[in-house]
Design an enzyme around this catalytic site. Structure first.
Site, short mmCIF file in Angstrom:
data_model
loop_
_atom_site.label_atom_id
_atom_site.label_comp_id
_atom_site.label_asym_id
_atom_site.label_seq_id
_atom_site.Cartn_x
_atom_site.Cartn_y
_atom_site.Cartn_z
N HIS A 13 0.83 -1.21 0.00
CA HIS A 13 0.00 0.00 0.00
C HIS A 13 0.86 1.25 0.00
CE1 HIS A 13 -2.24 3.30 1.95
NE2 HIS A 13 -3.24 2.86 1.22
N CYS B 252 34.87 4.43 -24.65
CA CYS B 252 34.14 4.56 -23.39
C CYS B 252 34.75 5.70 -22.60
CB CYS B 252 34.23 3.27 -22.57
SG CYS B 252 33.71 1.80 -23.45
#
Length: 800
Positions: A421, A752
Site C-alpha cells: 500500500h 568509453c
C-alpha cells in the site's frame, strides 16, 4: 438466464463492460473466467451481487433517509466523522435481507459447494464499488475484504458487514473529497472460493516495472500465507523480476532477479466462520526460503503476459498458490494506473553530489531525492500531529494514512515491498518512498534531518543530514539524430531499467565489478577454495550468503548472471558489451575472503590485473566462474546480445591464452554468435592493432588508461592533474591511429569515456576519425548526442 440474475451474477456470465452492474473488480474476474480460461488462466469460481441488490437492501431497510440525515449532520458539524460512520455501519449491519436477495446469495453459495464438492466451502467476500465509470473513482482499499467465511449464516452476516464498509471513516472522507453522492455510489459483493494459500503462498504481480515503467518486465512479490499482508505492506516479501519477451521460449529461464524477503509473519485460517484469520510468525526455514520455485515464477509471469495482452494494457494482479494442490490462481486483476500514464517525453534525473553517512537502506519507490525532518508516527490514531512537508516514518500504512501521505516530502516504512500500500500510494502521489527498511522506527527519531534518495537504483538510501543533489530535466523529444552510435556505460543493474526510454544504441561498457562488489561480495577464489579459507569471520559470512547452495561456486555464477541480465535486458536486442572483471589486486583483496588470494602490490594500476589474471593459476578457476555466468546469461537466459570484452590485454600471446581459457569454459569466439572485444588502453594495443584485430572482433578505447599510459601521468595524482589531457596530440594520435587500423582490418571500434560530453573539441576528434560508437554515462547521453551531432554537421559542411 436464471431468475435471480437481478440479485447476483456468476462470474462466467460477467464481462469487463459490466462495471456499472458489479463494479470493476468483479467484472474483471468475470472477463478472465469467460475469456482466459482456455488460455490456462485459473480464476477461483464465484459470483457477484449486483448494484441493484445493494439498493434494494438499503431501500427495504428504510436506510436512505437515515443515511442522508446522518451525513447532513456530519456536514453541518453536528456529529463527528467517527460517530457518523459507526452509526451508519451499525444500522446496515442490523438490516434484514430482502427475501429474494438473501435467498439468491444462499442458493448460489450452495451451488458453489456442489460445484466444488464441499458442503460449506470457504469463501472470500470482497467489495467492488460500482462507480468506476466516474473520474478517479478507483475506491482502492476503501472497503473491507473478509477471508475464510464458511456457512450460510456467516456469509449473510459478512455480506452485511461488506455493505456497511461503504461507510468506513476513510471511505466517507474519500468520497467527500471526490464529490460523490454518499448513497448513489453502490456496492457489489464478490463471493469467491478461497484458495488454500494459507497453506501455500500469495502476493501481487505487475506486468510492468513499477518504478521505471519498463514494459518488458513482470514484477512479482510473494509471501507465505494469505495475501493481505503483501497488499497492506505488513511484511517484506520476496521479489522476482522476469523478462517477458522470452516467456514464449520454453527452454529459456529469463528470471532477471530473485530477492529474498524477510516474510516476518504469515496470515492463516484461525477458525471456521466469520472471516476468522490470524497472523503467526514464520519459521526460520520459511524466512530463509523463496516462496516460489523457478517454474512457478515463470508460470505466473506467463499469466501476467497473457492477461496484459488480453486487456491491451499493463495490469496489476493478485495471485495465490493453493498449498494442497500446488495450483496457481489469479484472484484479482485491474489496470496499472501510474507508469502506463507517465509522460514519456520528459524525465527528471536526480544525482546526489554530497551526503552524510548511510543510516538505513530499503526498496526505493520513485526516482527522486528529498530532504526534510523526520515525523515518526506509529499509529494512525496520531496522524493529526503530522507536520506538513516532513518525512513520514512509520511501520506500515493503510488507506487511513493517505491524508498525510500526500502532505509528506518523503515516506519511510519498516515493512513492505514494491507492491505494498505504501509503495502504490507513494507512486500515485509522486512522493519518493523507501519501504522495507526493517528498523526505521527504531533508528530514526522525530525532528531528525535526513535525506531520502531513490535515485540510485532499486535500493533506496536514507542519509544523515541534508544532502546536496542536482536535478536535471531530460527532454527525450528533442534529442538529435547522429550517424555515430551513442551507447551507455552502466555498472549498477538496479538502475539500468530507469534509462530504457533513452534512444541509446546499446551498452558500450557494462562493468562486471559492480555486481561482484555489491551483490556477490565474495572473492571467487574464496568460493572455489572455501575449505582452505583461513579467515573465520569471512567463512561465517560466506556460509550465510550461500545458504541454500549445495555448491558455493553456483552462488557466484547465479548472482553474476542475474545481475548482468538486468543490463542485457533493457535494450535487447541491441548489443551489450560486458567487460570481464577488472579489479586491481587491492580492490579484489577487499572482497570477502580476498586477502588470502591477492598479492600486495606497490602499483596495482599496472600490476596483476585484467587479462593477466585469467590464465594465471592464481585466478584461472575464478575466471572460469565468470565465463560460466556469461554462458548462462547467453544460453540459458537467452541474452545473445551480450558481447564479451577483455580488459588490459598487454600482448598477443596473452590474448591467445585468454581466448583458449574462454573456449575451455564454453565461450568460443564465433560459436553461437559470440563476439569478443578487447579494451584498447595500452599503447601496445595501438602499435599492434592489426594483429589484435585478428584475434578480436572489436576494440573499445578506454580513454583514461590510454591517456595515463601514453603521457606517463598518474590519473589519480592531484599534482599532475593539469597534465592529464585526453585532447593531448599524443593521445589523439593514438586514438586516430587505432581507429584507422581497426577499420582497415574490418573491426568495430568505440570509445568509453566522459570527455565527449563536456569537450566539443574531443568529440570532433572522434567524429573526424570515424569512430563507430561512443559510450557514456546515462546522465550525459543527451549532451554527448548534441556534441556529436554538431561535430558531424561541421564535418559535413567542411566536406562541401
Amino acid at each position: 438466464m436464471p431468475k435471480d440474475i437481478v440479485h447476483l451474477i456468476w462470474f462466467e456470465h460477467l464481462a469487463r463492460g459490466d462495471g456499472a452492474l458489479v463494479g470493476g473488480k468483479n467484472s474483471s474476474l468475470g472477463e478472465m473466467v469467460q475469456k482466459l480460461g482456455k488460455a490456462g488462466i485459473k480464476v477461483p469460481p464465484g459470483y457477484a451481487t449486483t448494484a441493484d441488490a445493494f439498493r434494494a437492501f438499503i431501500r427495504d431497510n428504510k436506510l436512505n433517509e437515515f443515511i442522508a440525515e446522518r451525513l447532513a449532520e456530519l456536514k453541518d458539524g453536528k456529529a463527528t466523522l467517527a460517530d457518523t460512520g459507526k452509526t451508519i455501519r451499525a444500522a446496515i449491519a442490523a438490516g434484514a435481507w430482502p427475501k429474494a436477495t438473501g435467498d439468491a446469495i444462499t442458493a448460489a453459495y450452495r451451488e458453489l459447494g456442489k460445484r466444488t464438492g464441499s458442503k460449506e466451502p470457504s469463501v472470500a467476500v470482497r467489495s467492488s464499488a460500482t462507480a468506476e465509470d466516474l473520474p478517479d473513482a478507483s475506491f482502492a482499499g476503501q472497503q473491507e475484504t473478509f477471508l475464510n467465511v464458511r456457512g450460510e449464516k456467516a456469509l449473510l452476516d459478512t455480506c452485511r458487514r461488506c455493505y456497511a464498509s461503504l461507510f468506513t471513516d476513510r471511505a466517507i472522507t474519500y468520497r467527500t473529497l471526490k464529490g460523490f453522492d454518499k448513497v448513489e455510489v453502490a456496492l457489489s459483493i464478490g463471493v469467491q472460493l478461497m484458495v488454500r494459500s494459507d497453506l501455500g503462498g500469495s502476493g501481487v504481480m505487475f506486468s510492468i516495472d513499477t518504478e521505471s515503467g519498463f514494459d518488458k518486465m513482470v514484477l512479482i512479490n510473494a509471501a507465505w500465507g494469505l495475501g493481505e499482508n503483501v497488499v497492506q505492506g505488513a511484511v517484506t516479501p520476496d521479489e522476482y523480476q522476469v523478462y517477458k519477451p522470452f516467456l514464449g521460449k520454453s527452454k529459456l529461464v529469463p528470471i532477471l532477479e530473485k530477492k529474498l524477503g524477510d516474510k516476518e509473519k504469515k496470515m492463516i485460517y484461525a477458525g471456521r466462520e466469520g472471516g476468522e484469520i490470524r497472523n503467526v510468525p514464520t519459521s526460520k526455514a520459511e524466512r530463509e526460503a523463496f516462496v516460489l520455485s523457478d517454474p512457478e515464477i515463470l508460470e505466473l509471469a506467463r499469466y501476467a503476459a497473457t492477461i496484459e495482452k488480453h486487456y491491451g494494457q499493463p495490469m496489476d494482479m493478485e495471485w495465490a498458490r493453493d498449498g494442497e494442490t500446488g495450483e496457481l490462481y489469479i484472484v484479482q486483476a485491474r489496470p496499472e494506473t501510474v507508469q502506463s500514464r507517465a509522460d514519456v517525453a520528459a524525465m527528471k534525473s536526480y544525482k546526489v553530489t554530497k551526503r552524510g553517512k548511510v543510516l538505513l537502506k530499503g526498496l526505493s519507490v520513485g526516482a527522486a531525492v528529498a530532504t526534510g525532518r523526520v515525523c515518526l508516527i506509529e499509529s494512525a490514531r496520531d496522524i493529526d500531529r503530522f507536520v506538513d512537508g516532513s518525512i513520514l516514518v512509520t511501520s506500515t500504512t493503510d488507506p487511513d494514512w493517505v491524508p498525510i501521505m500526500k502532505r509528506a516530502s518523503a515516506i519511510i516504512t519498516d515493512a513492505g515491498g514494491r507492491t505494498s500500500h505504501a509503495a502504490i500510494v507513494s507512486r500515485e502521489l509522486g512522493v519518493p518512498a523507501i519501504v522495507g527498511t526493517g528498523q526505521a522506527t527504531h533508528v530514526l527519531h522525530d525532528e531528525q534531518d535526513v535525506t531520502v534518495s531513490c535515485a540510485e537504483g532499486d535500493e533506496g538510501f536514507i542519509y544523515e543530514g541534508s544532502a546536496e543533489f542536482e536535478v536535471e530535466e531530460l527532454h527525450l523529444d528533442s534529442i538529435p539524430q547522429t550517424d555515430t552510435k551513442i551507447m551507455l556505460n552502466l555498472g549498477n543493474p538496479s538502475a539500468a531499467a530507469r534509462w530504457w526510454r533513452l534512444p541509446a544504441d546499446g551498452v558500450g561498457l557494462a562493468r562486471m565489478e559492480f555486481v561482484i562488489n555489491n551483490t556477490i561480495k565474495v572473492h571467487p577464489m574464496a568460493l572455489v577454495e572455501f575449505d582452505k579459507l583461513r579467515d573465520d569471520a569471512a567463512r561465517a559470512e560466506i556460509e550465510r550468503l550461500t545458504r541454500g547452495y549445495a555448491k558455493k561456486t553456483d552462488y557466484f555464477v547465479d548472482h553474476l548472471a542475474m545481475g548482468l541480465s538486468r543490463i542485457a535486458a533493457f535494450l535487447y536486442p541491441k548489443p551489450v558489451i560486458i567487460r570481464m572483471s577488472d579489479f586491481k589486486t587491492n580492490e579484489y583483496a577487499e572482497l570477502l575472503g580476498g586477502r588470502q588470494f591477492e598479492p600486495h602490490e606497490e602499483n596495482p594500476m599496472i600490476g596483476f590485473r585484467g587479462a593477466s589474471r585469467y590464465y594465471s593459476d592464481a585466478y584461472r578457476a575464478g575466471f572460469a566462474l565468470e565465463c560460466q555466468a556469461i554462458r548462462k546469461l547467453r544460453e540459458e537466459m537467452g541474452f545473445d546480445n551480450v558481447v564479451v570484452m577483455i580488459p588490459f590485454c598487454r600482448s598477443l600471446e596473452e590474448a591467445d591464452k585468454v581466448l583458449d581459457v574462454m573456449a575451455e569454459n564454453g565461450l568460443k569466439r564465433g560459436k553461437k554468435g559470440l563476439q569478443v572485444y578487447v579494451m584498447c588502453e595500452i599503447p601496445a594495443n595501438v602499435i599492434l592493432a592489426e594483429r589484435f584485430a585478428e584475434r578480436f572482433d572489436g576494440f573499445s578505447i578506454g580513454s583514461n588508461d590510454l591517456t595515463q599510459l601514453t603521457l606517463g601521468v598518474d590519473r589519480d595524482s592531484g599534482e599532475l592533474a593539469h597534465l592529464f589531457d585526453e585532447n593531448d596530440p599524443a593521445v589523439t594520435w593514438m586514438i586516430e591511429t587505432v581507429i584507422a587500423k581497426a577499420h582497415k582490418a574490418g573491426s568495430h571500434v568505440g570509445l568509453c569515456g566522459q570527455a565527449p560530453s563536456n569537450n566539443p573539441a574531443f568529440a570532433k576528434v572522434l567524429v573526424d576519425a570515424g569512430i563507430d560508437t561512443i559510450s557514456v554515462t546515462p546522465d550525459s547521453f543527451i549532451a554527448v548526442k548534441r556534441q556529436v551531432h554538431d561535430a558531424e554537421a561541421k564535418r559535413k559542411r567542411n566536406r562541401k
